[in-house]
Design an enzyme around this catalytic site. Sequence first.
Site, mmCIF file in Angstrom:
data_model
loop_
_atom_site.group_PDB
_atom_site.id
_atom_site.type_symbol
_atom_site.label_atom_id
_atom_site.label_comp_id
_atom_site.label_asym_id
_atom_site.label_seq_id
_atom_site.Cartn_x
_atom_site.Cartn_y
_atom_site.Cartn_z
ATOM 1 C CB SER A 1 -0.901 0.033 1.232
ATOM 2 O OG SER A 1 -1.680 -1.131 1.303
HETATM 3 N N1 SAH Z 1 -0.544 -5.260 4.104
HETATM 4 C C1 SAH Z 1 0.150 -5.492 2.859
HETATM 5 C C2 SAH Z 1 -0.705 -5.127 1.663
HETATM 6 C C3 SAH Z 1 -0.945 -6.360 0.915
HETATM 7 S S1 SAH Z 1 -2.077 -6.334 -0.419
HETATM 8 C C4 SAH Z 1 1.495 -4.817 2.835
HETATM 9 O O1 SAH Z 1 1.848 -4.102 3.770
HETATM 10 O O2 SAH Z 1 2.241 -5.052 1.890
HETATM 11 C C5 SAH Z 1 -3.288 -7.444 0.202
HETATM 12 C C6 SAH Z 1 -2.873 -8.861 0.462
HETATM 13 O O3 SAH Z 1 -4.041 -9.551 0.910
HETATM 14 C C7 SAH Z 1 -2.370 -9.644 -0.754
HETATM 15 O O4 SAH Z 1 -1.096 -10.137 -0.493
HETATM 16 C C8 SAH Z 1 -3.396 -10.759 -0.913
HETATM 17 O O5 SAH Z 1 -2.828 -11.981 -1.364
HETATM 18 C C9 SAH Z 1 -3.945 -10.888 0.495
HETATM 19 N N2 SAH Z 1 -5.268 -11.515 0.626
HETATM 20 C C10 SAH Z 1 -6.344 -11.403 -0.202
HETATM 21 N N3 SAH Z 1 -7.369 -12.134 0.264
HETATM 22 C C11 SAH Z 1 -6.941 -12.739 1.413
HETATM 23 C C12 SAH Z 1 -7.532 -13.652 2.355
HETATM 24 N N4 SAH Z 1 -8.781 -14.124 2.216
HETATM 25 N N5 SAH Z 1 -6.791 -14.042 3.410
HETATM 26 C C13 SAH Z 1 -5.501 -13.615 3.583
HETATM 27 N N6 SAH Z 1 -4.886 -12.782 2.708
HETATM 28 C C14 SAH Z 1 -5.588 -12.355 1.640
#
Ligand code: SAH
Length: 236
Positions: free
Chosen positions: A86
């Site tokens: 993000s």
């Molecule tokens: N917090 C992260 C942002 C990641 S983007 C950072 O600091 O980099 C969102 C993430 O959520 C992705 O890696 C995606 O694979 C994950 N995601 C999507 N659906 C999910 C679920 N049901 N359970 C766990 N992770 C999930």
Amino acid sequence: MINHKKKLLYLLCLVFFSGTGCSQEDQYTMQRKNMVSRQIKARGIKDRAILEALEKVPRHRFIPGYLWDKAYWDGPLPIGYGQTISQPYIVAYMTALLEPEKSDKVLEIGTGSGYQAAILAEIVDSVFTVEIVDELAIKVKKKLEELGYKNIWVKSGDGFFGWEEHAPFDKIIVTAAAEEIPPLLFEQLKEGGKMILPVGPEFGTQYLILVEKKDGKIKKHNKLAVRFVPFTREEE
Ligand code: SAH
């Protein structure tokens, strides 16, 4: 005194950006300071612990090497597997809405790069983070070990189910957009706890929603229109 010397070095680095005497790490430290003052403080985030965490955590270490020169710009970046890290301001804003405290146990859904987890881990007692893409979860575990974090636990799996063994949590943060608030996450939130999450369709308007649990009931506040990757589900 040492601090003054460091400040002077940063200033010199600023003037002679790639000059001698400035290590690459010094340059990143300086870029982080700029990021915090121009993108975070300038937009109204005041919590000292959050500002300090953002100045400290090396965001470049959480993204692919070919993007390191963009690590401290004002936007999200790709981290592979179709996912993103993000925008720094969004990380700061969501963290601030949780009003993190030293003693907090926090659940994060959507580990991604691990950056948000690291920021939280600088402030709170412990962070439990769940990632649905196995490869990312494995990479992040290694990365956080390398960086010396001892208060973050990473699990690979579908975050729809939260992390029952460690519930209840003081705070919960979800970093992928679901169409609705996942009910089990609300169940795993402590009484008086706060949860922040983007809610909305993949290609429509999503809102960051702050959820509070008061007398077991849900209180919701719409905060900000956002764009997040979708919350996906593991196939049965
Ligand atoms: N917090 C992260 C942002 C990641 S983007 C950072 O600091 O980099 C969102 C993430 O959520 C992705 O890696 C995606 O694979 C994950 N995601 C999507 N659906 C999910 C679920 N049901 N359970 C766990 N992770 C999930």
